[in-house]
Design an enzyme around this catalytic site. Sequence first.
Site, PDB file in Angstrom:
ATOM      1  N   SER A   6      -0.156 -12.650  14.049  1.00 47.85           N
ATOM      2  CA  SER A   6      -1.076 -13.172  13.252  1.00 47.85           C
ATOM      3  C   SER A   6      -0.716 -13.299  11.593  1.00 47.85           C
ATOM      4  O   SER A   6      -0.528 -12.333  11.206  1.00 47.85           O
ATOM      5  CB  SER A   6      -2.313 -12.364  13.376  1.00 47.85           C
ATOM      6  OG  SER A   6      -3.336 -12.947  12.445  1.00 47.85           O
ATOM      7  N   HIS A  31       0.034 -17.018  15.504  1.00 47.80           N
ATOM      8  CA  HIS A  31      -1.379 -17.215  15.539  1.00 47.80           C
ATOM      9  C   HIS A  31      -2.078 -17.567  13.962  1.00 47.80           C
ATOM     10  O   HIS A  31      -1.503 -16.668  12.911  1.00 47.80           O
ATOM     11  CB  HIS A  31      -1.963 -15.817  16.015  1.00 47.80           C
ATOM     12  CG  HIS A  31      -3.482 -15.724  16.181  1.00 47.80           C
ATOM     13  ND1 HIS A  31      -3.903 -16.052  17.378  1.00 47.80           N
ATOM     14  CD2 HIS A  31      -4.501 -15.434  15.587  1.00 47.80           C
ATOM     15  CE1 HIS A  31      -5.302 -15.904  17.220  1.00 47.80           C
ATOM     16  NE2 HIS A  31      -5.519 -15.472  16.012  1.00 47.80           N
ATOM     17  N   ASP A  33      -5.404 -17.645  11.757  1.00 46.15           N
ATOM     18  CA  ASP A  33      -6.768 -17.484  11.794  1.00 46.15           C
ATOM     19  C   ASP A  33      -7.409 -18.442  10.687  1.00 46.15           C
ATOM     20  O   ASP A  33      -7.068 -18.250   9.541  1.00 46.15           O
ATOM     21  CB  ASP A  33      -6.910 -16.141  11.437  1.00 46.15           C
ATOM     22  CG  ASP A  33      -6.846 -15.335  12.644  1.00 46.15           C
ATOM     23  OD1 ASP A  33      -7.353 -15.609  13.463  1.00 46.15           O
ATOM     24  OD2 ASP A  33      -6.220 -14.216  12.375  1.00 46.15           O
ATOM     25  N   MET A  35     -10.576 -19.220   8.613  1.00 46.90           N
ATOM     26  CA  MET A  35     -11.940 -18.805   8.195  1.00 46.90           C
ATOM     27  C   MET A  35     -12.716 -19.646   7.634  1.00 46.90           C
ATOM     28  O   MET A  35     -12.209 -20.117   6.516  1.00 46.90           O
ATOM     29  CB  MET A  35     -11.802 -17.652   8.254  1.00 46.90           C
ATOM     30  CG  MET A  35     -11.141 -16.347   9.163  1.00 46.90           C
ATOM     31  SD  MET A  35     -10.994 -14.803   8.189  1.00 46.90           S
ATOM     32  CE  MET A  35     -10.170 -13.988   9.521  1.00 46.90           C
ATOM     33  N   HIS A  64      -6.830 -20.560  15.530  1.00 45.16           N
ATOM     34  CA  HIS A  64      -8.090 -20.024  15.930  1.00 45.16           C
ATOM     35  C   HIS A  64      -9.153 -20.268  15.169  1.00 45.16           C
ATOM     36  O   HIS A  64      -8.997 -19.659  14.114  1.00 45.16           O
ATOM     37  CB  HIS A  64      -7.873 -18.240  16.109  1.00 45.16           C
ATOM     38  CG  HIS A  64      -8.883 -17.593  16.277  1.00 45.16           C
ATOM     39  ND1 HIS A  64      -8.715 -16.051  16.056  1.00 45.16           N
ATOM     40  CD2 HIS A  64     -10.075 -17.842  16.706  1.00 45.16           C
ATOM     41  CE1 HIS A  64      -9.998 -15.732  16.481  1.00 45.16           C
ATOM     42  NE2 HIS A  64     -10.837 -16.530  16.981  1.00 45.16           N
ATOM     43  N   MET A  66     -12.475 -19.835  13.436  1.00 44.73           N
ATOM     44  CA  MET A  66     -13.617 -19.145  13.274  1.00 44.73           C
ATOM     45  C   MET A  66     -14.667 -20.003  12.424  1.00 44.73           C
ATOM     46  O   MET A  66     -14.596 -19.429  11.130  1.00 44.73           O
ATOM     47  CB  MET A  66     -13.391 -17.682  12.847  1.00 44.73           C
ATOM     48  CG  MET A  66     -12.544 -16.890  13.974  1.00 44.73           C
ATOM     49  SD  MET A  66     -11.765 -15.499  13.249  1.00 44.73           S
ATOM     50  CE  MET A  66      -9.998 -16.240  12.879  1.00 44.73           C
ATOM     51  N   MET A 135     -11.907 -11.247  21.978  1.00 45.12           N
ATOM     52  CA  MET A 135     -12.080 -10.548  20.500  1.00 45.12           C
ATOM     53  C   MET A 135     -12.253  -9.225  20.736  1.00 45.12           C
ATOM     54  O   MET A 135     -13.091  -8.901  21.467  1.00 45.12           O
ATOM     55  CB  MET A 135     -12.834 -11.182  19.540  1.00 45.12           C
ATOM     56  CG  MET A 135     -12.733 -12.589  19.144  1.00 45.12           C
ATOM     57  SD  MET A 135     -10.969 -12.825  18.194  1.00 45.12           S
ATOM     58  CE  MET A 135     -11.057 -11.613  16.885  1.00 45.12           C
ATOM     59  N   PHE A 141     -11.492 -10.221   9.699  1.00 47.59           N
ATOM     60  CA  PHE A 141     -10.660  -9.269   8.758  1.00 47.59           C
ATOM     61  C   PHE A 141      -9.671  -8.704   9.577  1.00 47.59           C
ATOM     62  O   PHE A 141      -9.793  -8.170  10.653  1.00 47.59           O
ATOM     63  CB  PHE A 141     -11.433  -8.391   8.090  1.00 47.59           C
ATOM     64  CG  PHE A 141     -12.544  -8.915   7.100  1.00 47.59           C
ATOM     65  CD1 PHE A 141     -12.018  -9.171   5.901  1.00 47.59           C
ATOM     66  CD2 PHE A 141     -13.746  -8.898   7.634  1.00 47.59           C
ATOM     67  CE1 PHE A 141     -13.120  -9.689   4.986  1.00 47.59           C
ATOM     68  CE2 PHE A 141     -14.678  -9.517   6.654  1.00 47.59           C
ATOM     69  CZ  PHE A 141     -14.543  -9.836   5.379  1.00 47.59           C
ATOM     70  N   ASP A 173      -7.082 -10.052  20.575  1.00 48.78           N
ATOM     71  CA  ASP A 173      -6.846 -10.290  19.469  1.00 48.78           C
ATOM     72  C   ASP A 173      -7.744  -9.238  18.492  1.00 48.78           C
ATOM     73  O   ASP A 173      -8.994  -9.310  18.578  1.00 48.78           O
ATOM     74  CB  ASP A 173      -7.298 -11.719  18.835  1.00 48.78           C
ATOM     75  CG  ASP A 173      -7.240 -12.061  17.380  1.00 48.78           C
ATOM     76  OD1 ASP A 173      -6.674 -11.081  16.855  1.00 48.78           O
ATOM     77  OD2 ASP A 173      -7.389 -13.150  16.999  1.00 48.78           O
ATOM     78  N   GLY A 195      -1.596  -8.471  13.914  1.00 48.38           N
ATOM     79  CA  GLY A 195      -1.239  -8.816  12.565  1.00 48.38           C
ATOM     80  C   GLY A 195      -0.690  -7.543  12.035  1.00 48.38           C
ATOM     81  O   GLY A 195       0.513  -7.395  11.806  1.00 48.38           O
TER      82      GLY A 195
HETATM   83  C1  DX5 Z   1      -9.459 -11.087  12.978  1.00 50.41           C
HETATM   84  C2  DX5 Z   1      -8.345 -12.226  13.465  1.00 50.41           C
HETATM   85  C3  DX5 Z   1      -6.981 -11.454  13.741  1.00 50.41           C
HETATM   86  C4  DX5 Z   1      -6.434 -10.576  12.903  1.00 50.41           C
HETATM   87  C5  DX5 Z   1      -6.016  -9.329  13.679  1.00 50.41           C
HETATM   88  O1  DX5 Z   1     -10.460 -11.838  12.955  1.00 50.41           O
HETATM   89  O2  DX5 Z   1      -8.668 -13.019  14.300  1.00 50.41           O
HETATM   90  O3  DX5 Z   1      -6.298 -12.696  14.331  1.00 50.41           O
HETATM   91  O4  DX5 Z   1      -5.446 -11.387  12.283  1.00 50.41           O
HETATM   92  O5  DX5 Z   1      -5.505  -8.518  12.534  1.00 50.41           O
HETATM   93  P1  DX5 Z   1      -5.038  -7.158  13.053  1.00 50.41           P
HETATM   94  O6  DX5 Z   1      -4.000  -7.104  14.116  1.00 50.41           O
HETATM   95  O7  DX5 Z   1      -4.785  -6.656  11.919  1.00 50.41           O
HETATM   96  O8  DX5 Z   1      -6.369  -6.587  13.834  1.00 50.41           O
HETATM   97 ZN    ZN Z   2      -7.434 -14.692  15.386  1.00 48.40          ZN
END
Ligand code: DX5
Ligand code: ZN
Length: 227
Positions: A6, A31, A33, A35, A64, A66, A135, A141, A173, A195
């Site tokens: 990620s 991946h 994200d 937001m 992804h 969000m 999730m 975050f 994730d 990530g």
């Molecule tokens: C969270 C994201 C994830 C995030 C995961 O809102 O959707 O993709 O990057 O990060 P780690 O692996 O650090 O939990």
């Molecule tokens: Zn994600």
Amino acid sequence: MIIAPSLLASNYGRFADEVRRAARAGAEWLHLDIMDGHFVPNLSFGPGLLRTLRPLTRIPIEAHLMCSRPEVLIEPFAEAGANLVTVHIELGERVSSLLWKIKSLKKQAGLAINPPTSMSLVEPYLKQIDLLLVMTVNPGFGGQSFIEEMIPKIQQAQIWRQERDLAFRIEVDGGIDLVTAAECARAGADKFVSGTALFQRRNMRAAIEKMRAAAFEGAKNGGYRGV
Ligand code: DX5
Ligand code: ZN
């Protein structure tokens, strides 16, 4: 077993290098994200970033979303080069048309479910999707702790997939490391977004290889013969 680093956890000052680093380290997917500061209390990346990163690697990239209004973002992200676009089940009755829109743009369609949301809501869409994203943290975050209570959701998804002979991927994730990847694989997950546990390693290749091996080992213990 697919490992998808990620980019949220990458060094934003060196985005291009980070993308190449993940690709060279053997990641099968990336991946990204997205937001919007409304669906989740944080802001991240727009389609312009994806357009810039896309030519740097041949590995597929998933967006992804969000976001409260993905209807205005699906097309820009598809045009920017996303191979798969994921929307959230929490958007309610709009989900069907959002999935249809993704497919009409010839992209793979993903459906994500947040920790507090009931799995019964995703059941009607299983035939329409290429990927179900469970999730394992509340989104917004990176670097949060894995929520153990999500394991039964992965098991439920795996039961539905087997019983109905469907082929959607089960992705997890949030808080995915060697231990939690194995646990999720045991329950039926076969795609792992990570990530912090990958980008913060100096040797990302070793980290990815270890995570893939942990996932295979977990799957073996769970009796699942994933690829
Ligand atoms: C969270 C994201 C994830 C995030 C995961 O809102 O959707 O993709 O990057 O990060 P780690 O692996 O650090 O939990
Ligand atoms: Zn994600």
